[in-house]
Design a protein around this motif. Structure first.
Motif, PDB file in Angstrom:
ATOM      1  N   LEU A   6      39.480  37.748  52.252  1.00  0.00           N
ATOM      2  CA  LEU A   6      39.335  37.822  50.808  1.00  0.00           C
ATOM      3  C   LEU A   6      39.817  36.514  50.200  1.00  0.00           C
ATOM      4  O   LEU A   6      40.635  35.835  50.803  1.00  0.00           O
ATOM      5  CB  LEU A   6      40.175  38.980  50.248  1.00  0.00           C
ATOM      6  CG  LEU A   6      39.621  40.384  50.495  1.00  0.00           C
ATOM      7  CD1 LEU A   6      40.639  41.420  50.090  1.00  0.00           C
ATOM      8  CD2 LEU A   6      38.330  40.602  49.740  1.00  0.00           C
ATOM      9  N   PRO A   7      39.303  36.155  49.019  1.00  0.00           N
ATOM     10  CA  PRO A   7      39.736  34.899  48.398  1.00  0.00           C
ATOM     11  C   PRO A   7      41.248  34.808  48.299  1.00  0.00           C
ATOM     12  O   PRO A   7      41.897  35.702  47.751  1.00  0.00           O
ATOM     13  CB  PRO A   7      39.112  34.981  46.990  1.00  0.00           C
ATOM     14  CG  PRO A   7      37.968  35.885  47.117  1.00  0.00           C
ATOM     15  CD  PRO A   7      38.311  36.860  48.197  1.00  0.00           C
ATOM     16  N   SER A   8      41.826  33.764  48.878  1.00  0.00           N
ATOM     17  CA  SER A   8      43.273  33.653  48.867  1.00  0.00           C
ATOM     18  C   SER A   8      43.668  32.258  48.425  1.00  0.00           C
ATOM     19  O   SER A   8      42.828  31.411  48.175  1.00  0.00           O
ATOM     20  CB  SER A   8      43.835  33.921  50.260  1.00  0.00           C
ATOM     21  OG  SER A   8      43.586  32.781  51.072  1.00  0.00           O
ATOM     22  N   HIS A 184      40.056  32.234  42.640  1.00  0.00           N
ATOM     23  CA  HIS A 184      40.382  33.132  43.745  1.00  0.00           C
ATOM     24  C   HIS A 184      40.910  34.482  43.301  1.00  0.00           C
ATOM     25  O   HIS A 184      41.285  35.303  44.119  1.00  0.00           O
ATOM     26  CB  HIS A 184      41.399  32.458  44.678  1.00  0.00           C
ATOM     27  CG  HIS A 184      40.820  31.280  45.399  1.00  0.00           C
ATOM     28  ND1 HIS A 184      41.549  30.143  45.672  1.00  0.00           N
ATOM     29  CD2 HIS A 184      39.583  31.028  45.870  1.00  0.00           C
ATOM     30  CE1 HIS A 184      40.782  29.263  46.301  1.00  0.00           C
ATOM     31  NE2 HIS A 184      39.586  29.782  46.423  1.00  0.00           N
TER      32      HIS A 184
END
Lengths: 323, 250, 289
Positions: A6-8, A184
């Motif tokens: 996942l976008p981090s 993000h």
């Protein structure tokens, strides 16, 4: 169970390397601080366009309007007595963002083609407005007499651009961090959702209109900061900051660098401005011709920008491991 | 018997074309209701009207007691009604997990969070995986939607709808294009949904319709031809006449 | 009071005639091929430079130089359509914008290289100079000539579209491309001919407009917004749409500059935004989605 991707906020090594470069350049290329500031400013401006274009899918032919509004705001503020840099930038951002908010309602209506024309129209309108209001903006002659106070009360904006460069680098980096975090975040997911499927978004409960209005406002604010930086570091604001040429140039820079990759705008700005500085210095007509040819070829053949090319290389390199 | 969804005289016309005419239907809570009819009967138009993708020419739509006819689409979703699309309408550039997490965040009202990364939204991620599991999509969690095979995409269509925890679920040909064996699977997932979820589905496959529907409405030429239990509809001579020309390929 | 108003109206109509002549090609390109061609002004420029070269270097009389301009621009258009444009009909509008900006840059650079950055002078033939007095107003002969030419062309175009076989095929293709191809219409050929016709007219407009609009390498970028406006506001699918929008734009622009010089082009851009938002499919048009 495979790790969830996942976008981090994890920092890649390449990113660290990227941001160390302008710091290194500060020491390695002492004569080029002014150019360096320009690259960073245009890079931030391109990032603001990427937010709406690369991530949300709103194409704008008039983004220079917000850049110019930010520039004139910061410039006028300093000219008329308040030269504190940071608050000047803040004010520039607020005015640009407000303008972005008001015009966003015009932009989010209508299909792709109408939007294109409306953003073009807004850009031209703002340009004409600034041109006609020459008694405020200085018109064709530009805004002079922008006197800045010292940064933190200590560092002077000198003509060699020494302090200006560090100031610009600091501000651009700080704003970049903010944008990076937002991209993000769940809000960033929303933006990409709008870009990927405007039809599905309402069906998961999201208002496309509200998302587009808020992202357009934010993007205008960031563009305003870039414009403000220009006014403060060069202590001059010309009408060209609002011109269609600037909007078109920005479009080209972002497409060269790659849309939707966060760094595309910055990389595109660096490559474009260095190339232009070198080639246009040789012969401006040749520069225009080859730029045009490159654009034509890019659209017919390449399709993505530098960042897309890098991503492709990375995927090719990763493939043996994944198999 | 509480009514979950109701329409009164719902109509949609474009010039001379009457896509939906005077449709008055009501669906009780927990219904398993199929809408069938020949191509061009106005079934998808009906769903588009219900969800707000199209504005009706006349008539009313009521969710429970509330009149939602003029409510924008995303507001109706927030009131508990959502849909899947006949033509797959997903997010090609997002991964399976990202799509569902986004839907979960929207439902929770957390879609606007900008100060925290998605990776830190553990609850939403866990819930998303829980939604994907029964649809057997958890192994494709990191796959981009555009890289999914078609059958999996249809399942993702349903996963996205379920992520909104709908009280009313409108399914537009959920098994469209999926080979017969797998399509039953899709419907079994639907059948396992809680009993208080009201389900309307458009479907062409009569086997599936008669297996899973408790009531059927037949639409022809934009109007309701008849409505009743599967047995009643199957016995209706008019329905068989309408479908006489359709038996060739089913 | 009335005289200057009539003068402004007249000037506006002749200006609008030029805008129509150049903009109608863009309108058709937009409607038929769904292509946003920001390079359209460059084709007008080609016509202008061909006319100038013919007159100043080869001594061709003005009235002959004009059809020459038409032919030259049409040829260039046809060649570019077959070699470059056709690959981008299905591309996104952004790609089309970028492509056409690129072509425009190349055109501007080429013009600067061969002709220098300044304005091209043009000497109009004697019988087209001077003024004629009608209803107490002094009307420029050349402007009358412009309006007259465009009236004739509108009639010819209307006849072409409504009475010839080509015209029927064109209308069919605009209406429904797939169906047209399905009944055996050679859509590729229609595209090419129509594109060339549009660029040819633009070239003619460029040649005719040297006096009123000026001719320098920056021409394409300077005026592209006006041509776009004619096309988008007029809507696609009719001839009268671009004609009406061109006239409205022409008159408002001239009137704006005359009555409200402090505001100038501001009026046009504001008008544009308003018209676009109120009539998203153009005044008379249908949008080809």
């Amino acid at each position: 169970m495979t790790a969830l991707r996942l976008p981090s906020d994890r920092w890649h090594l390449a990113e660290v390397g990227f941001w160390l470069t302008p710091v290194a350049c500060f020491f390695l290329f002492p004569g080029y601080h002014v150019l360096g500031s320009q690259i960073l400013i245009v890079g931030l401006f391109a990032l603001s366009l990427d937010i709406i274009m690369g991530y949300t899918g709103i194409v704008s032919l008039g983004h220079a309007a917000f850049f110019g509004i930010g520039a004139y705001t910061a410039g006028l503020l300093a000219k008329h007595g308040w030269g504190e840099p940071f608050s000047g930038l803040l004010f520039a951002m607020l005015v640009s963002a407000l303008f972005g908010f008001l015009t966003s309602f015009l932009v989010v209506r209508g299909q792709e083609l109408v939007r294109l024309m409306v953003t073009l129209g807004i850009g031209l309108l703002v340009f004409e407005g600034a041109n006609k209001a020459a008694f405020i903006t200085g018109g064709v002659d530009g805004l002079i007499g922008v006197t800045m106070w010292k940064i933190f009360g200590v560092f002077r904006f000198d003509f060699r651009g020494y302090n200006g460069y560090l100031y610009t680098l600091g501000v651009v980096f700080a704003v970049f961090l903010l944008v990076r975090r937002i991209i993000h975040s769940p809000f960033g997911l929303r933006l990409r959702g709008v870009r990927e499927s405007r039809a599905r978004m309402p069906m998961i409960g999201a208002s496309v209109r509200r998302i587009e209005v808020s992202v357009f406002t934010f993007s205008a604010g960031v563009a305003g900061i870039a414009g403000g930086l220009l006014a403060q570091t060069t202590q001059f604001v010309g009408l060209d900051t609002l011109s269609f040429a600037r909007s078109a140039e920005l479009l080209i820079i972002l497409v060269f660098g790659g849309r939707g990759h966060l760094y595309g705008g910055l990389i595109g700005a660096a490559v474009y401005m260095l190339a232009r500085d070198w080639l246009a210095g040789l012969n401006p007509t040749y520069w225009q011709f080859w730029l045009g040819l490159l654009l034509v070829l890019m659209v017919l053949v390449a399709r993505g920008g530098i960042m897309d090319g890098l991503a492709l290389i990375q995927r090719r390199l990763n493939r043996p491991a994944a198999a | 018997m509480t009514i979950a969804l109701r329409t009164e005289g719902l109509s949609k016309q474009w010039g001379a074309l009457k896509a939906n005419s005077d449709i008055t239907l009501s669906f009780p809570v927990g219904a398993r209701h199929a809408i069938i009819g020949p191509n061009g009967a106005g079934k998808t138009t009906f769903i588009n009207l219900l969800t707000g993708a199209l504005a009706p020419s006349s008539g009313e739509i009521l969710l429970g007691e509330e009149r939602v006819t003029t409510l924008p689409p995303h507001q109706r979703v927030k009131r508990g009604m959502t849909r899947t699309f006949q033509v797959t309408t997903l997010f090609p550039g997002l991964s399976v997990l990202e799509s569902v997490v986004m839907a979960v965040c929207e439902r929770e009202g957390r879609g606007g969070i900008w100060w925290k990364t998605v990776a830190r939204c553990r609850e939403e991620a866990d819930e998303a995986m829980a939604i994907l599991a029964p649809l057997r999509l958890q192994d494709q969690a990191n796959t981009l939607t555009r890289a999914l095979p078609y059958g999996k995409q249809r399942l993702l269509e349903i996963a996205l709808a379920l992520a909104s925890r709908p009280k009313i679920l409108l399914l537009d040909e959920p098994a469209a294009g999926i080979p017969s064996g797998e399509s039953t699977e899709v419907f079994e997932v639907i059948a396992r949904l809680p009993a208080d979820v009201t389900i309307l589905f458009i479907e062409h496959d009569m086997d599936l319709v008669f297996r899973f529907a408790e009531r059927i409405t037949v639409l022809v030429g934009g109007r309701v031809l008849t409505e009743g239990t599967p047995a009643e509809v199957a016995a209706d001579a008019r329905v068989r006449q309408v479908y006489l020309g359709e038996t060739a390929h089913d | 009071m009335l005289a200057p108003f009539l003068g402004v109206l007249f000037d506006g109509l002749s200006y609008g005639s030029l805008l129509f002549l150049i903009g109608v090609g863009l309108s058709v390109t937009l409607g038929l091929m769904n292509f946003v061609n920001l390079a359209h002004g460059a084709f007008a420029m080609v016509g202008g430079y061909v006319a100038v070269t013919a007159m100043n270097r080869w001594g061709v009389p003005f009235l002959l130089a004009l059809p020459l301009a038409f032919v030259a621009s049409a040829l260039v258009g046809a060649v570019l359509e077959r070699t470059l444009y056709r690959w981008l009909y299905r591309a996104s509008h952004l790609d089309q914008v970028l492509f056409s900006i690129g072509l425009t840059f190349m055109a501007i650079a080429t013009a600067t290289f061969f002709f220098g950055p300044g304005h091209q002078p043009v000497t109009l033939p004697g019988f087209l100079r001077g003024q004629v007095s009608l209803w107490g107003v002094d009307l420029g002969v050349y402007r009358l000539f412009l309006i007259g030419t465009v009236v004739v062309l509108v009639v010819l175009l209307t006849l072409l579209v409504e009475r010839t076989r080509f015209g029927i095929q064109l209308r069919a293709a605009v209406d429904n491309q797939q169906a047209a191809a399905g009944v055996g219409i050679n859509v590729d050929r229609i595209f090419c001919i129509t594109f060339a016709l549009g660029t040819g007219l633009a070239g003619l407009g460029g040649g005719l407009g040297i006096d009123m609009l000026g001719l320098d390498p920056g021409f394409p970028l300077k005026y592209i917004v006006y041509f776009l406006l004619v096309a988008v506001i007029g809507g696609t699918g009719t001839i009268k749409g671009p004609l009406v929008s061109a006239m409205i734009l022409g008159v408002f622009d001239i009137a704006g500059k005359y009555y409200l010089p402090e505001i100038g082009a501001f009026v046009i851009y504001a008008l544009m935004i308003v018209l676009l938002l109120v009539f998203p499919a153009g005044l008379f048009g249908r949008r080809n989605t």
